[in-house]
Design an enzyme around this catalytic site. Structure first.
Site, mmCIF file in Angstrom:
data_model
loop_
_atom_site.group_PDB
_atom_site.id
_atom_site.type_symbol
_atom_site.label_atom_id
_atom_site.label_comp_id
_atom_site.label_asym_id
_atom_site.label_seq_id
_atom_site.Cartn_x
_atom_site.Cartn_y
_atom_site.Cartn_z
ATOM 1 N N GLY A 1 11.031 -10.101 -32.383
ATOM 2 C CA GLY A 1 11.147 -10.374 -30.937
ATOM 3 C C GLY A 1 11.934 -11.645 -30.681
ATOM 4 N N ASN B 1 15.146 -20.945 -22.708
ATOM 5 C CA ASN B 1 13.798 -21.500 -22.527
ATOM 6 C C ASN B 1 13.855 -22.852 -21.805
ATOM 7 O OD1 ASN B 1 14.696 -23.231 -24.603
ATOM 8 N ND2 ASN B 1 12.581 -23.553 -25.255
ATOM 9 N N LYS C 1 12.056 -15.584 -20.255
ATOM 10 C CA LYS C 1 13.183 -16.174 -21.006
ATOM 11 C C LYS C 1 14.454 -15.344 -20.910
ATOM 12 C CE LYS C 1 10.348 -18.720 -24.254
ATOM 13 N NZ LYS C 1 10.104 -19.152 -25.617
ATOM 14 N N ASP D 1 14.200 -23.565 -28.479
ATOM 15 C CA ASP D 1 13.257 -22.974 -29.444
ATOM 16 C C ASP D 1 13.845 -22.972 -30.852
ATOM 17 O OD1 ASP D 1 11.172 -22.459 -27.725
ATOM 18 O OD2 ASP D 1 11.933 -20.483 -27.148
ATOM 19 N N TYR E 1 0.531 -21.468 -31.959
ATOM 20 C CA TYR E 1 -0.163 -22.763 -31.999
ATOM 21 C C TYR E 1 -1.560 -22.715 -31.401
ATOM 22 C CZ TYR E 1 1.344 -23.414 -27.137
ATOM 23 O OH TYR E 1 1.552 -23.274 -25.788
#
Ligand SMILES: Nc1ncnc2c1ncn2[C@@H]1O[C@H](COP(=O)(O)OP(=O)(O)O)[C@@H](O)[C@H]1O
Ligand SMILES: O=C(O)C1=C[C@@H](OP(=O)(O)O)[C@@H](O)[C@H](O)C1
Ligand SMILES: [Mg+2]
Length: 675
Positions: free
Chosen positions: A319, A280, A259, A296, A402
């Protein structure tokens, strides 16, 4: 087939097939074909050799070429074969610019034209050039070089990077040798379909292709778009533009670790992506520019509860994911605290977002309403980044992870009555925005959600399958086996070691084998020649005893079973195996085996079914016995091997490599997974 381009232009070096292949593509599409060189020749009423005075003066040729090119690009449903110098030549025009650059700009501006670079190996080009008798009149020498070979090598060196900047895609024509059909199919496929990809390392786990494809299906636009996984190692990310050409990519979803690195490759970066300090999402325009976005933060924003005004928010982690949260929550910065392992190290976050920073060890749920986990804690382990005892029904807890779907943090929070938000919410919301950017259509949340659920179920099934598949490896010595282990499929969890191929197998070899196999569950097999293997052992008993003390399973032929001493106190479980390389097994034989091998943990029957009826019989045996493994041998039984595993066979075997099978009809690990 749906082609949204008005026309196609073929560019590339001399003798890459622009004229020949272009004609065929046009015929296939029912479009018109024009050859730029032919148009110039017709316009001037002279050959190229005559116009350029045998290659001595290219100026007039390039000027006419430029004008005609501009005109041809306005046509519709037309395949235009350009001359090799188009967009890349170094002839200087009257006003001082190179014609190559002027033409490159004209091509770039022609955003309804699909530009394809045909590429051939330079040695192939030279060979074709020498074989073509018409060349002298049509392809005079281009530089001050005196021979064609050197001229072509030099042109190839300088022109190739310039072609790559103009082209939307690259098509390899080196090995066509008059078989154009594959090339034409590739060109038409690339012209009709926009391919999107998720890039990362690793990338196989990514859900993006599944969720985007589900929406293509739903919107009936499957013939226009495709979406692939594309593994790119960190070292190779600089070559992103080459990948884009090769795969004809238009939308690129970027995952870890790229990224940050892709920001240097994009031509333009959207303001929010700049704020997030991460891209992204990359969209390629028809003008061949790469625009970097960040979706994002939109994913986070759209997943948050609607009333957050005045709520106290805790973000765990500092981060890239945390930064996306901060951009999403920018308006609420005053109420936001970022929790990190060491508060002294993240001061740049305070500067750019004016939030508070604290040590995660000091986290106290009482002071917050919304808690967002942006660390990776809980992804690979059943860990939780914070103490959840104080979380209650007044909290909303959102985990960006996820996989697993329900992390420990979410499970504990839900038990305490908190409202939870799954990581998949964010995944879907960010993908929905990407979908719009890539296709111009709106995506549907429910469609994406059910694609994720289906994929999670499939991955669970696959991992359940993988846990029973043993990749079979043989070698003449321990070292050879160690080398092969480095090369096998990364998904392999279990190995069958075929020790019967090791020459003069010693007890010492067995110890070494156990050592190099320590990270796998392993079956030790030393099959004798008379049982279909490769071994002649003087000390079989000793070998098996040693193996039983070191491996997870040992394989013993049913006819040797009674001879083996008591191994029940050993580490290994015992597989009693029966082979018939010619036929199916009878019920009587199976009964006999069950009677004689009561001490075995698994009964393995490797047989050769002769008919569909035999296959059905095999599968129904699996219902009857709960410690049975059925291996169907024979080239016709490949799918039956896989079916047996699905229907509950305790074990299955896979070849380590396509070229190295240890039994007839064996398939690879990947064959099981795809099936
Ligand atoms: N796939 C191929 N196999 C064999 N020869 C080829 C192939 N493509 C082109 N050639 C030869 O190369 C020469 C150039 O082909 P052409 O289509 O005119 O290429 P371009 O327009 O790119 O210069 C011709 O002599 C042709 O016969
Ligand atoms: O490479 C070049 O500069 C040229 C290539 C030729 O076309 P082909 O690529 O079809 O040979 C033709 O336009 C002219 O001789 C110049
Ligand atoms: Mg040509």
């Amino acid at each position: 087939m749906s082609i949204k381009w008005a026309n196609i232009a073929l560019i590339g070096m001399r003798c890459t097939g622009k004229s020949g292949i272009g004609k065929e593509v046009a015929r296939k599409l029912g479009w018109e074909f024009v050859d730029l060189d032919e148009e110039i020749i017709a316009f001037c009423g002279k050959t190229i050799d005559e116009i350029t005075k045998s290659g001595q003066n290219w100026h007039d040729f390039r000027e006419i070429e430029t004008k005609i090119l501009e005109k041809l690009l306005l046509r519709e449903k037309c395949v235009i074969s350009c001359g090799g110098g188009v967009g890349v030549n170094d002839i200087v025009s009257k006003n001082g610019d190179e014609y190559g650059e002027i033409q490159a700009q004209i091509l770039k501006n022609a955003d309804k034209t699909f530009k394809i670079l045909l590429h051939s190996d330079i040695n192939v080009i030279i060979k074709r050039f020498k074989n073509d008798v018409k060349n002298l009149a049509n392809r005079p020498i281009l530089s001050s070089k005196t021979n064609f070979e050197e001229d072509l090598v030099m042109q190839n060196f300088y022109r190739t990077p310039k072609y790559k900047k103009i082209a939307h895609t690259i098509v390899e024509t080196s090995d066509a040798e008059w078989n154009f059909s594959k090339i034409i199919a590739e060109i038409i496929q690339k012209t009709s379909i926009k391919t999107n990809a998720v890039i990362g390392h690793p990338v196989k786990h990514s859900m993006s292709p599944h969720i985007h494809q589900a929406c293509y299906q739903k919107l009936a636009i499957k013939s226009e778009f495709s979406f692939i996984h594309l593994e790119i190692k960190p070292m190779e990310i600089e070559k992103l533009r080459d990948y884009i050409l090769q795969y004809n990519l238009w939308g690129i979803s970027v995952t870890t670790p790229h990224k940050d690195a892709v920001m240097k490759i994009c031509d333009k970066i959207d303001d929010f992506a700049k704020k997030c300090n991460a891209v992204n999402t990359i969209v390629r325009t028809a003008k061949n520019e790469l625009i970097g976005y960040n979706t994002d933060y939109i994913g986070v924003f759209n997943s948050l509860p609607s009333e957050i005004e005045g709520k106290k928010i805790a973000i765990l982690g500092a981060g890239g994911a945390a930064r996306a949260c901060l951009v999403a929550l920018e308006k609420h910065a005053i109420n936001t605290t970022v929790f990190v392992r060491d508060a002294r190290k993240s001061s740049d976050l305070i500067d750019s977002f004016s939030v508070q920073i604290a040590n995660i060890a000091d986290f106290n749920a009482d002071f917050f309403d919304i808690i967002i986990n942006a660390t990776s804690c809980g992804h690979k382990s059943e860990e939780c980044p914070i103490d959840t005892s104080k979380i209650s029904d007044k909290h909303t807890v959102f985990d960006l992870i996820y996989s697993p779907l329900y992390t420990k943090l979410l499970c504990d929070s839900q038990k305490n009555g908190a409202k939870i938000i799954l990581g998949t919410q964010m995944l879907i919301n960010q993908a929905m925005r990407q979908f719009e950017l890539y296709t111009g259509y709106f995506a549907d949340f429910k469609t994406m959600e059910s694609a994720i659920n289906t994929e999670i179920l499939r991955q669970n099934e696959v991992s359940k399958m993988l846990s029973r598949i043993f990749v079979s490896i043989f070698g003449h010595g321990v070292e050879e086996i160690a080398k092969k282990l480095d090369l096998i499929d990364k998904n392999a969890q279990n190995i069958e070691i075929r020790a019967d191929y090791i020459e003069n197998l010693s007890l010492f070899d067995i110890e070494n084998l156990a050592q190099i196999m320590s990270k796998y569950r392993t079956i030790f097999t030393a099959r004798k020649k008379e049982h279909g293997g490769n071994g002649r052992f003087k000390n079989y008993d000793e070998i098996m005893k040693k193996a039983a003390s070191l491996f997870d399973f040992i394989d013993i032929d049913v006819s040797d079973f009674a001879l083996m001493g008591d191994l029940s106190s050993q580490k290994a479980k015992i597989i009693a195996s029966y082979h018939d390389f010619n036929d199916m097994i009878s019920q009587e034989k199976l009964d006999e085996i069950y009677e004689n091998c009561k001490k075995a943990d698994i009964i393995k029957i490797a047989i050769t079914p002769q008919s569909t009826k035999d296959c059905i019989k095999c599968l129904s045996l699996l219902e009857k016995y709960d410690n049975l493994a059925i291996i169907a041998m024979g080239e016709n039984c490949k799918s039956m091997r896989i079916d047996a595993l699905k229907y509950g066979s305790k074990l299955a075997f896979a070849a380590a490599f396509e070229s190295e099978k240890t039994a007839p009809g064996q398939v690879t690990l990947n064959d099981y997974v795809i099936y």
